[in-house]
Design a protein around this motif. Structure first.
Motif, PDB file in Angstrom:
ATOM      1  N   SER A  40      26.764 -23.627  28.017  1.00  0.00           N
ATOM      2  CA  SER A  40      27.647 -24.425  28.670  1.00  0.00           C
ATOM      3  C   SER A  40      28.637 -23.897  29.805  1.00  0.00           C
ATOM      4  N   THR A  41      29.333 -22.815  29.161  1.00  0.00           N
ATOM      5  CA  THR A  41      30.227 -21.867  30.126  1.00  0.00           C
ATOM      6  C   THR A  41      30.067 -20.589  29.752  1.00  0.00           C
ATOM      7  N   PHE A  42      30.685 -19.937  30.878  1.00  0.00           N
ATOM      8  CA  PHE A  42      30.825 -18.470  30.734  1.00  0.00           C
ATOM      9  C   PHE A  42      31.587 -17.737  29.579  1.00  0.00           C
ATOM     10  N   ILE A  43      32.743 -18.589  29.479  1.00  0.00           N
ATOM     11  CA  ILE A  43      33.741 -17.991  28.154  1.00  0.00           C
ATOM     12  C   ILE A  43      33.113 -18.266  27.112  1.00  0.00           C
ATOM     13  N   ASP A  44      32.288 -19.234  26.708  1.00  0.00           N
ATOM     14  CA  ASP A  44      31.581 -19.258  25.698  1.00  0.00           C
ATOM     15  C   ASP A  44      30.564 -18.203  25.335  1.00  0.00           C
ATOM     16  N   ALA A  45      29.826 -17.891  26.561  1.00  0.00           N
ATOM     17  CA  ALA A  45      28.796 -16.763  26.358  1.00  0.00           C
ATOM     18  C   ALA A  45      29.580 -15.518  26.281  1.00  0.00           C
ATOM     19  N   ILE A  46      30.612 -15.127  27.105  1.00  0.00           N
ATOM     20  CA  ILE A  46      31.157 -14.034  27.166  1.00  0.00           C
ATOM     21  C   ILE A  46      31.781 -13.511  26.034  1.00  0.00           C
ATOM     22  N   LEU A  47      32.424 -14.296  25.217  1.00  0.00           N
ATOM     23  CA  LEU A  47      33.029 -14.308  24.027  1.00  0.00           C
ATOM     24  C   LEU A  47      32.049 -14.276  22.833  1.00  0.00           C
ATOM     25  N   HIS A  48      30.998 -14.572  23.068  1.00  0.00           N
ATOM     26  CA  HIS A  48      29.928 -14.672  22.145  1.00  0.00           C
ATOM     27  C   HIS A  48      30.164 -15.694  20.828  1.00  0.00           C
ATOM     28  N   MET A  49      30.758 -16.682  21.356  1.00  0.00           N
ATOM     29  CA  MET A  49      31.248 -17.849  20.328  1.00  0.00           C
ATOM     30  C   MET A  49      30.039 -18.241  19.472  1.00  0.00           C
ATOM     31  N   GLU A  50      30.098 -18.338  18.350  1.00  0.00           N
ATOM     32  CA  GLU A  50      29.305 -19.059  17.190  1.00  0.00           C
ATOM     33  C   GLU A  50      29.835 -20.205  16.626  1.00  0.00           C
ATOM     34  N   ARG A  51      29.230 -21.213  16.493  1.00  0.00           N
ATOM     35  CA  ARG A  51      30.202 -22.610  16.266  1.00  0.00           C
ATOM     36  C   ARG A  51      29.108 -23.019  15.045  1.00  0.00           C
ATOM     37  N   SER A  52      30.166 -23.681  14.094  1.00  0.00           N
ATOM     38  CA  SER A  52      29.641 -24.307  12.983  1.00  0.00           C
ATOM     39  C   SER A  52      30.608 -25.475  12.713  1.00  0.00           C
TER      40      SER A  52
END
Length: 160
Positions: A40-52
């Motif tokens: 959904s966002t570049f910040i999510d992708a660039i920081l390699h965010m993994e959610r749980s």
């Protein structure tokens, strides 16, 4: 645009240090995730965010790499703030019914220890859910389990 980008990338690859090349690889992998996975966002992708998700909680973990370091080679405080805000905001939005959204109204952070190690894990937990605002607490941990920051956030509930 593509030719200019190729020239820029080639110049960076030719003159960059090993750390520079690691940063470029991390950034490009993030952009590729955004493109391929439709993040959904570049910040999510660039920081390699993994959610749980847990019951009334959300955790986001990111790898620590040179892209997010400050000049002391520790995680930049703004990155810690961003991941804490994201964990709390994702939780707020997850708890709301369709048609409503949450946006940050206030964010307070207390930094406790340096962000070092392999990863940064931020957890948000609900404190209060009203009809117009939500209050959520957040904690940030490094990979050895040491807490590096504590936060609280107030979120406005708005119609989408």
């Amino acid at each position: 645009m593509k030719d200019e980008l190729r020239q820029l990338l080639e110049s960076c690859l030719e003159t960059g240090s090993e750390t520079d090349l690691q940063a470029i690889a991390s950034l490009l992998e993030g952009v590729q995730k955004k493109i391929k996975r439709n993040r959904s966002t570049f910040i999510d992708a660039i920081l390699h965010m993994e959610r749980s998700f847990g019951q009334n909680s959300c955790e986001i973990t990111i790898p620590i790499n040179p892209v997010i370091h400050n000049n002391l080679d520790i995680v930049h405080g703004g990155i810690t703030a961003t991941v804490l805000d994201t964990a709390m905001g994702v939780l707020a939005n997850q708890l709301l019914p369709e048609g409503l959204g949450a946006v940050t109204n206030q964010l307070n952070i207390h930094y406790i220890a340096p962000g070092i190690g392999e990863s940064l894990r931020c957890k948000g937990e609900i404190i209060h859910q009203g009809s117009h605002t939500m209050v959520i607490s957040g904690e940030a941990y490094r990979s050895d389990g040491k807490k590096i920051a504590y936060a609280t956030g107030t979120f406005f509930i708005i119609k989408k």
